[in-house]
Structures are given as structure tokens and as C-alpha cells.
Design a protein around this motif. Structure first.
Motif, PDB file in Angstrom:
ATOM      1  N   VAL A 377       0.849  -1.205   0.000  1.00  0.00           N
ATOM      2  CA  VAL A 377       0.000   0.000   0.000  1.00  0.00           C
ATOM      3  C   VAL A 377       0.878   1.247   0.000  1.00  0.00           C
ATOM      4  O   VAL A 377       1.762   1.394   0.849  1.00  0.00           O
ATOM      5  N   SER A 378       0.627   2.139  -0.944  1.00  0.00           N
ATOM      6  CA  SER A 378       1.368   3.401  -1.035  1.00  0.00           C
ATOM      7  C   SER A 378       0.399   4.541  -1.320  1.00  0.00           C
ATOM      8  O   SER A 378      -0.470   4.430  -2.186  1.00  0.00           O
ATOM      9  N   PHE A 379       0.539   5.635  -0.581  1.00  0.00           N
ATOM     10  CA  PHE A 379      -0.243   6.849  -0.847  1.00  0.00           C
ATOM     11  C   PHE A 379       0.337   7.996  -0.027  1.00  0.00           C
ATOM     12  O   PHE A 379       1.120   7.780   0.904  1.00  0.00           O
ATOM     13  N   LYS A 380      -0.052   9.216  -0.388  1.00  0.00           N
ATOM     14  CA  LYS A 380       0.348  10.401   0.358  1.00  0.00           C
ATOM     15  C   LYS A 380      -0.891  11.203   0.746  1.00  0.00           C
ATOM     16  O   LYS A 380      -1.866  11.248  -0.002  1.00  0.00           O
ATOM     17  N   ILE A 381      -0.833  11.821   1.924  1.00  0.00           N
ATOM     18  CA  ILE A 381      -1.907  12.705   2.383  1.00  0.00           C
ATOM     19  C   ILE A 381      -1.269  14.028   2.779  1.00  0.00           C
ATOM     20  O   ILE A 381      -0.364  14.062   3.623  1.00  0.00           O
ATOM     21  N   LYS A 382      -1.738  15.115   2.175  1.00  0.00           N
ATOM     22  CA  LYS A 382      -1.180  16.430   2.471  1.00  0.00           C
ATOM     23  C   LYS A 382      -1.731  16.963   3.800  1.00  0.00           C
ATOM     24  O   LYS A 382      -2.782  16.529   4.272  1.00  0.00           O
ATOM     25  N   ALA A 383      -1.007  17.890   4.384  1.00  0.00           N
ATOM     26  CA  ALA A 383      -1.458  18.516   5.631  1.00  0.00           C
ATOM     27  C   ALA A 383      -2.797  19.204   5.413  1.00  0.00           C
ATOM     28  O   ALA A 383      -2.972  19.954   4.437  1.00  0.00           O
ATOM     29  N   GLY A 384      -3.755  18.936   6.288  1.00  0.00           N
ATOM     30  CA  GLY A 384      -5.072  19.552   6.208  1.00  0.00           C
ATOM     31  C   GLY A 384      -6.027  18.853   5.270  1.00  0.00           C
ATOM     32  O   GLY A 384      -7.213  19.214   5.206  1.00  0.00           O
ATOM     33  N   GLU A 385      -5.564  17.841   4.551  1.00  0.00           N
ATOM     34  CA  GLU A 385      -6.420  17.142   3.605  1.00  0.00           C
ATOM     35  C   GLU A 385      -7.381  16.216   4.338  1.00  0.00           C
ATOM     36  O   GLU A 385      -7.066  15.654   5.384  1.00  0.00           O
ATOM     37  N   LEU A 520      -4.041  15.573  13.646  1.00  0.00           N
ATOM     38  CA  LEU A 520      -4.504  14.443  12.840  1.00  0.00           C
ATOM     39  C   LEU A 520      -5.691  13.796  13.536  1.00  0.00           C
ATOM     40  O   LEU A 520      -5.589  13.335  14.668  1.00  0.00           O
ATOM     41  N   VAL A 521      -6.834  13.784  12.840  1.00  0.00           N
ATOM     42  CA  VAL A 521      -8.046  13.176  13.376  1.00  0.00           C
ATOM     43  C   VAL A 521      -8.337  11.914  12.571  1.00  0.00           C
ATOM     44  O   VAL A 521      -8.367  11.957  11.335  1.00  0.00           O
ATOM     45  N   ILE A 522      -8.529  10.798  13.269  1.00  0.00           N
ATOM     46  CA  ILE A 522      -8.847   9.530  12.610  1.00  0.00           C
ATOM     47  C   ILE A 522     -10.187   9.054  13.133  1.00  0.00           C
ATOM     48  O   ILE A 522     -10.361   8.844  14.342  1.00  0.00           O
ATOM     49  N   LEU A 523     -11.136   8.884  12.245  1.00  0.00           N
ATOM     50  CA  LEU A 523     -12.489   8.476  12.630  1.00  0.00           C
ATOM     51  C   LEU A 523     -12.794   7.130  11.971  1.00  0.00           C
ATOM     52  O   LEU A 523     -13.075   7.067  10.767  1.00  0.00           O
ATOM     53  N   ALA A 551      -7.530  14.868   8.316  1.00  0.00           N
ATOM     54  CA  ALA A 551      -8.571  13.957   8.806  1.00  0.00           C
ATOM     55  C   ALA A 551      -8.677  12.740   7.895  1.00  0.00           C
ATOM     56  O   ALA A 551      -8.594  12.856   6.668  1.00  0.00           O
ATOM     57  N   ILE A 552      -8.845  11.588   8.534  1.00  0.00           N
ATOM     58  CA  ILE A 552      -9.066  10.342   7.807  1.00  0.00           C
ATOM     59  C   ILE A 552     -10.367   9.740   8.316  1.00  0.00           C
ATOM     60  O   ILE A 552     -10.502   9.435   9.507  1.00  0.00           O
ATOM     61  N   TYR A 553     -11.330   9.594   7.429  1.00  0.00           N
ATOM     62  CA  TYR A 553     -12.605   8.969   7.756  1.00  0.00           C
ATOM     63  C   TYR A 553     -12.576   7.538   7.213  1.00  0.00           C
ATOM     64  O   TYR A 553     -12.354   7.339   6.016  1.00  0.00           O
ATOM     65  N   ILE A 554     -12.784   6.574   8.087  1.00  0.00           N
ATOM     66  CA  ILE A 554     -12.815   5.174   7.660  1.00  0.00           C
ATOM     67  C   ILE A 554     -14.254   4.692   7.751  1.00  0.00           C
ATOM     68  O   ILE A 554     -14.896   4.808   8.806  1.00  0.00           O
ATOM     69  N   SER A 555     -14.779   4.176   6.637  1.00  0.00           N
ATOM     70  CA  SER A 555     -16.162   3.729   6.668  1.00  0.00           C
ATOM     71  C   SER A 555     -16.442   2.806   5.490  1.00  0.00           C
ATOM     72  O   SER A 555     -15.798   2.885   4.442  1.00  0.00           O
ATOM     73  N   HIS A 556     -17.379   1.876   5.715  1.00  0.00           N
ATOM     74  CA  HIS A 556     -17.877   1.093   4.582  1.00  0.00           C
ATOM     75  C   HIS A 556     -19.178   1.718   4.062  1.00  0.00           C
ATOM     76  O   HIS A 556     -19.725   1.273   3.066  1.00  0.00           O
ATOM     77  N   ARG A 557     -19.662   2.761   4.788  1.00  0.00           N
ATOM     78  CA  ARG A 557     -20.803   3.542   4.322  1.00  0.00           C
ATOM     79  C   ARG A 557     -20.253   4.782   3.630  1.00  0.00           C
ATOM     80  O   ARG A 557     -19.463   5.531   4.199  1.00  0.00           O
ATOM     81  N   LEU A 558     -20.640   5.021   2.395  1.00  0.00           N
ATOM     82  CA  LEU A 558     -19.955   5.973   1.526  1.00  0.00           C
ATOM     83  C   LEU A 558     -20.479   7.393   1.592  1.00  0.00           C
ATOM     84  O   LEU A 558     -20.051   8.243   0.821  1.00  0.00           O
ATOM     85  N   ALA A 559     -21.411   7.687   2.486  1.00  0.00           N
ATOM     86  CA  ALA A 559     -21.934   9.053   2.604  1.00  0.00           C
ATOM     87  C   ALA A 559     -20.831  10.041   2.964  1.00  0.00           C
ATOM     88  O   ALA A 559     -20.918  11.229   2.618  1.00  0.00           O
ATOM     89  N   VAL A 560     -19.779   9.572   3.641  1.00  0.00           N
ATOM     90  CA  VAL A 560     -18.714  10.445   4.102  1.00  0.00           C
ATOM     91  C   VAL A 560     -17.870  10.988   2.953  1.00  0.00           C
ATOM     92  O   VAL A 560     -17.227  12.034   3.068  1.00  0.00           O
ATOM     93  N   THR A 561     -17.869  10.298   1.831  1.00  0.00           N
ATOM     94  CA  THR A 561     -16.919  10.646   0.768  1.00  0.00           C
ATOM     95  C   THR A 561     -17.166  12.026   0.170  1.00  0.00           C
ATOM     96  O   THR A 561     -16.245  12.667  -0.332  1.00  0.00           O
ATOM     97  N   LYS A 562     -18.395  12.499   0.212  1.00  0.00           N
ATOM     98  CA  LYS A 562     -18.718  13.789  -0.402  1.00  0.00           C
ATOM     99  C   LYS A 562     -18.091  14.964   0.338  1.00  0.00           C
ATOM    100  O   LYS A 562     -17.925  16.040  -0.241  1.00  0.00           O
ATOM    101  N   ILE A 563     -17.772  14.801   1.627  1.00  0.00           N
ATOM    102  CA  ILE A 563     -17.171  15.908   2.374  1.00  0.00           C
ATOM    103  C   ILE A 563     -15.648  15.814   2.399  1.00  0.00           C
ATOM    104  O   ILE A 563     -14.986  16.615   3.046  1.00  0.00           O
ATOM    105  N   CYS A 564     -15.103  14.820   1.695  1.00  0.00           N
ATOM    106  CA  CYS A 564     -13.661  14.601   1.705  1.00  0.00           C
ATOM    107  C   CYS A 564     -13.016  15.072   0.406  1.00  0.00           C
ATOM    108  O   CYS A 564     -13.648  15.126  -0.655  1.00  0.00           O
ATOM    109  N   ASP A 565     -11.731  15.401   0.501  1.00  0.00           N
ATOM    110  CA  ASP A 565     -10.988  15.845  -0.682  1.00  0.00           C
ATOM    111  C   ASP A 565     -10.673  14.665  -1.605  1.00  0.00           C
ATOM    112  O   ASP A 565     -10.653  14.829  -2.825  1.00  0.00           O
ATOM    113  N   ARG A 566     -10.396  13.519  -1.004  1.00  0.00           N
ATOM    114  CA  ARG A 566     -10.058  12.348  -1.799  1.00  0.00           C
ATOM    115  C   ARG A 566     -10.622  11.091  -1.171  1.00  0.00           C
ATOM    116  O   ARG A 566     -10.890  11.051   0.039  1.00  0.00           O
TER     117      ARG A 566
END
Length: 608
Positions: A377-385, A520-523, A551-566
């Protein structure tokens, strides 16, 4: 591939009984500098009493036999009695000081230190059954009966009996050298019998107990666990629990029975040898009275001296057994601390008010797992993203979170925060950088407000707590409680304690993260216990409250994706898609398929 991560116990070589005695004395001395010296003072005070008390009777009998002046006999007996009384009072004072205060202080202090250190155990390693068993075995060294306190007390008794033995041996030689040889020979036999019993006790009984005790504790405690009380009753889980309890106790009695049989057999042999001791003592003394003209007064005193000789040897034999049993336990304690299970002290602090994250070819495999839970697994997350980490159950989302929080270490690859490998981070850094909300939300048996600030009331910001409660729509609930924010979230300690609903506990966990205001907030599944309306309101408000934090939102319910940058989509431990919600919806992606399926259910009035 199969991953073997078991932490092998480092066997302590050349760490025998003497080494464990010194170790125990040092540990106790750190807590109470007077405890060990007072034990030796106690034994010194016992020595003269052993010989002075029978001497009182000897003085009286000798006075009668020889027709001495009654006044002289009484004065002499009273003088010896006074000395005995003074020594006895001193002994009682010392013993009381040890048993009523110092012993409890030592036990509590050692246990407190042990359990505090247990929080420093690496989380990943603490999950293993081997570490759990080693923890249970090490814990025995802190008990009142066994372990460090017992081995130190037995040492003091042993040394005291050496002096008593020397005095009694000198007296026995006066009677008959062969009597001393017989008693000593029988003591040697008792020593080896006791040694055999203690060795078998350790290898065939005590070493097998930790796993069984954990099962017994689980099955006993689950019956009064309020959090699963409803499930237990509705699903008739009592049958399952009783079956598991019966099986566990069957296993326990399976190792207990041979242990008790062996103890009874060895104990019977030792009792027979002690009876032979008594026959030899009385036989030799009666023979001396009948054939050598020994006075009755001398007989009385000699009987006490010989009995003390035999008793001192018996105590020394029993102490040797205590030494062996306790030494095995203390060895387990020391080996536990030699295990590579504690967090590394060479880590350092890396404070920051912003967080950039990079996963570089990260693999992770659980103990004994075939393959990987996370695979390259490889990815980058910018500050504030703001990132949505999504995927079906078992995709690897929670594993990724535990890696990011430092609970697990990558099998391969590295995780960087602000360009620094997180393996170099101290726990303090993780505590300052991250505000997580885990799937298994918990409350602690303290005040509601303290459950949010995670600090004592006097160190908490009450206005900030109230503001956070308002954000999470918990104000009306708290205002309905008689003690408001001071209500205790448990019925374990007080009848006025309260229990929150699943949704309220989840809101409280999110409030805890908001209060902390970390960079860093992890939900992790933050809305699993919320209804769709509450979920919608929460997501609309969270971005504002999280602010510039990553912030990182972890969910199998996809409603959260609309408020996220990626969006990062995991599937079977592999990162298969990455992009914004709109980008992924414009393509024929797995994410689009999942989102449309869930959207269909919501439109039809269903729920996931």
C-alpha cells in the motif's frame, strides 16, 4: 507466506535462587527501606524465646529436685519470665509494624508499578497469547503468598533458624551425637522429597495455569458484563458459557488432581519421617534418664532443645521448598521484563501542528497469517487534507489505522509523518499528534466530562467540554442528568452511575476527539451506531469543527466521501482506487459501483 512474530521468552541463565533473593530484596527496598531489615530483626527476636521459655520450667523443676530455696527459684524464674516478656513485646511490635502497614504498602506499590509498566507493552505484542501467558505468570510474583515477599521472608526465617540450629546442635552433642546424625539425615531426605514436589508443582501445575486462569476469569466475568447482558439472555448464551466454563474447569481439575495426589503422597512421607524424628528424640532422652541418671529438669530443657533442632531443620527444609517455588515465579517475572515486548526507549519526540502522511510500499501480516492484511500500500496525504478510506468489511481499513497510530509495525515498507519514519516516534508524539475514534468505543468509570477531556476535572476546561457536548448534540442528554457533566459513566462504583446508549457512546467518543483538537483526526466507522439523519448532520458539521487538521474517515458507508478531498478504496488489503468522489464517479470504477448500490438502498428507504 507465513509470518511468525512470537516473542520468545529469553531464558535467564545463572539466575538461581540466590540471584532471585537479591533481586527481590532490591525491588522491595525501592518501595520500603525498612521492610527487609525489620524481617531480620523479627527473626533475631524469636531466637532467645525458643530457649528461654523452656528454661523457666527447667528452673522450677530443678529447684524442686534439688530442694533449693523457693524464694531464689521464684526470683530466678520471674527474671527469665520478664526477659521473655520484653522480647515478646518487641517481637509483637515489629511483627505488627510489618504485617499491618509495611507489607500492604509493598504489595500495593509493586502491583501499581507492574500494572503501570503493562501500559508500556507494545500493543501488537500484547495481543499475542504468549505475551498474555507470560504476563499472567509474571503477575504471580506480586502476590502475598508466593513471589518476592515470600522468598524474602523465607530467607529471614532460614537465617534465623541457622542460629537456632547451631545453639540446639551444641546441646544435642551433649546428649548423643548419633541423635543429631539421625535427625539431620531424616531432614536431608525431607529436603529432596520437598525439592521433587516443588519442581513438579512448577512444571506440571503452575506453568499450565495462566491459560486456564484467563479462561476461567473470562467465563466468570462475562456473566456480569452489562455491555452484553441483553445478548446473553435473549440468545440463551448461558448454555454456551456454561459449556465453556465446564470444559475449562475440567481442564483445571485435570492438572489439579495429579498435583494434589503428589502433594498428599509427599506430605505423607514427610509426616512419617517427622514421626520417626519424635520417636528418636524421646527414645534417646528417656534412655538417658533411665540409664545415665539425667535429671528431670535437664530432661525438660534437653527435650525443648532437641525439638527446636528438629523443628529448625524442618523449617529450613520447608523454606527450601518456598525458595524453589518462589524462585520459579520470580524467574518468570524477570523473564517477562526480558521479553522484547516493551516500547523502545530510544524513540524521540516529534511535535508538530500539522501532519503530512506517506505510506511507502507498506505490507502487514498478522501472526500466523497466510499472506498479507495489507499488500504493498502506497499513498500520500497532504497537511489539512480530508481523506475517506473506504472498502468492504475485511478490506484492511482498521489494520491501516492501527499501523498509522503506531500500534502495529509494518512487516515491510515504511510509514512517514512529516517525512519522519513513525518507528522513531515516542508514545508522547502519537498522543499529541493523533485524535482517534475507534470502532470499539469505550467509556471509563469516571465523570462524563472527564471521559471527554480524558483528564481529571481540575485539569479540564469545563467550557470547552460544554461546547463539545453542544457540537455533538449531547447537551439535552447531559442536562437531564442530576449530576450533569459530573455523572459517573459506570454502575460498577456507584448506584447513581449511568449507562449511555450505543449512539451516545459513539457521539461521546467523537466529542473526545474534537476536544483534543489534534493535528490528525482519525475516525474509524464514526457513524456506525448512528441513524442516517444523525449521520448526515454529523458529517455536515464535522468539517467545520475539525478545521485545518488532517482527517481520515474510515467507513464502509460511503456518505462520508462527499465531504472529503479524496477517496482511497481498499479491497482485500490492496489500494485499488484513489481520487475525489466526482473523479471516481465519472469513471467505470469499483467505487462507483459500491456508491450506486448504497445510494439505491437509501433511495428505497433501506439502510446499510
Amino acid at each position: 507466506m507465513k509470518k511468525a512474530k512470537k516473542e520468545k521468552v529469553k531464558k535467564l541463565k545463572n539466575k538461581g535462587i540466590f540471584s532471585n533473593i537479591i533481586f527481590s530484596m532490591k525491588q522491595i527496598n525501592k518501595v520500603d527501606k525498612w521492610y527487609v531489615p525489620l524481617l531480620f530483626v523479627l527473626e533475631i527476636l524469636r531466637i532467645p524465646q525458643v530457649f528461654l521459655f523452656p528454661y523457666i520450667l527447667t528452673v522450677i523443676v530443678d529447684g524442686i529436685e534439688r530442694g533449693k530455696d523457693a524464694r531464689d527459684v521464684i526470683l530466678k524464674a520471674m527474671l527469665v519470665t520478664l526477659i521473655c516478656f520484653i522480647v515478646r513485646v518487641l517481637q509483637m511490635l515489629v511483627e505488627s509494624n510489618i504485617d499491618t502497614y509495611r507489607k500492604e504498602k509493598v504489595i500495593v506499590s509493586l502491583q501499581k508499578k507492574f500494572y503501570r509498566n503493562s501500559l508500556k507493552i507494545d500493543y501488537e505484542k500484547f495481543e499475542s497469547s504468549e505475551t498474555q501467558d507470560a504476563f499472567e505468570k509474571a503477575k504471580r510474583a506480586l502476590y502475598q503468598n508466593g513471589g518476592m515477599l515470600t522468598i524474602v521472608r523465607s530467607t529471614a526465617e532460614f537465617i534465623g533458624k541457622i542460629f537456632s540450629l547451631a545453639i540446639a546442635a551444641t546441646i544435642i552433642i551433649y546428649i548423643n551425637l548419633w541423635l543429631g546424625v539421625i535427625i539431620f539425615g531424616l531432614a536431608i531426605i525431607k529436603f529432596f522429597l520437598n525439592k521433587y514436589a516443588r519442581k513438579k508443582e512448577q512444571t506440571e501445575y503452575r506453568d499450565k495455569l495462566p491459560n486456564i486462569n484467563r479462561r476461567i476469569s473470562y467465563t466468570d466475568n462475562i456473566s456480569r458484563n452489562l455491555s452484553i447482558g441483553k445478548d446473553l439472555r435473549i440468545y440463551k448464551m448461558d448454555k454456551f458459557i456454561n459449556k465453556e466454563r465446564d470444559r475449562t474447569y475440567t481442564n483445571f481439575f485435570g492438572i489439579l488432581k495429579p498435583y494434589l495426589i503428589r502433594e498428599t503422597t509427599v506430605g505423607s512421607f514427610i509426616n512419617i519421617l517427622e514421626a520417626i524424628d519424635l520417636l528418636a528424640i524421646y527414645g534417646f532422652l528417656i534412655y538417658a534418664v533411665l540409664t545415665k541418671g539425667m535429671l528431670i529438669a535437664t530432661f525438660v530443657y534437653m527435650l525443648a532443645a532437641v525439638r527446636e533442632f528438629a523443628w529448625s531443620l524442618d523449617v529450613m527444609v520447608l523454606s527450601s521448598g518456598d525458595f524453589m517455588s518462589c524462585s520459579y515465579i520470580i524467574k518468570d517475572y524477570r523473564e517477562f521484563y526480558e521479553m522484547n515486548v516493551f516500547e523502545k526507549k530510544e524513540t524521540s519526540d516529534h511535535p508538530s501542528n500539522k501532519v503530512e502522511i506517506e505510506f511507502k510500499n507498506v505490507f502487514y501480516s498478522y501472526e500466523n497469517q497466510e499472506g498479507y492484511a495489507l499488500n504493498d500500500v502506497s499513498f500520500k496525504i497532504k497537511a489539512g487534507e480530508k481523506i475517506a478510506l473506504v472498502g468492504l468489511n475485511g478490506a484492511g481499513k482498521t489494520t491501516l489505522v492501527k499501523l498509522l497510530c503506531g500500534f502495529y509495525k509494518p512487516t515491510k515498507g515504511e510509514i512517514l509523518i512529516n517525512g519522519v519514519n513513525i518507528n522513531q516516534f515516542s508514545r508522547k508524539t502519537f498522543q499529541e499528534l493523533i485524535a482517534p475514534v475507534f470502532q470499539d468505543n469505550v467509556t471509563i468509570g469516571m465523570e462524563l466530562g472527564e471521559n471527554i477531556s480524558m483528564s481529571p476535572r481540575e485539569e479540564s476546561d469545563e467550557e470547552k467540554i460544554k461546547q463539545t457536548l453542544k457540537i455533538m448534540d449531547l447537551t439535552s442528554k447531559v442536562d437531564s442528568l442530576p449530576e450533569k457533566e459530573k455523572a459517573i459513566l459506570s454502575r460498577e462504583f456507584t448506584d447513581t452511575g449511568i449507562e449511555l446508549s450505543g449512539g451516545e457512546v459513539q457521539k461521546l467518543a467523537i466529542a473526545r476527539a474534537i476536544y483534543k483538537a489534534a493535528p490528525l483526526v482519525i475516525l474509524d466507522e464514526p457513524t456506525a451506531a448512528l441513524d442516517a439523519f444523525a449521520e448526515y448532520n454529523l458529517y455536515n458539521n464535522l468539517s467545520e469543527f475539525i478545521g485545518n487538521s488532517t482527517a481520515i474517515y474510515i467507513s464502509h458507508r460511503l456518505a462520508v466521501t462527499k465531504i472529503c478531498d479524496r477517496v482511497l478504496l481498499l479491497d482485500d488489503g490492496v489500494l485499488i482506487e484513489s481520487g475525489s468522489h466526482n473523479e471516481l464517479m465519472k469513471k467505470d470504477t469499483e467505487y462507483k459501483k459500491l456508491f450506486n448500490i448504497q445510494a439505491k438502498y437509501y433511495k428505497e428507504g433501506g439502510a446499510l
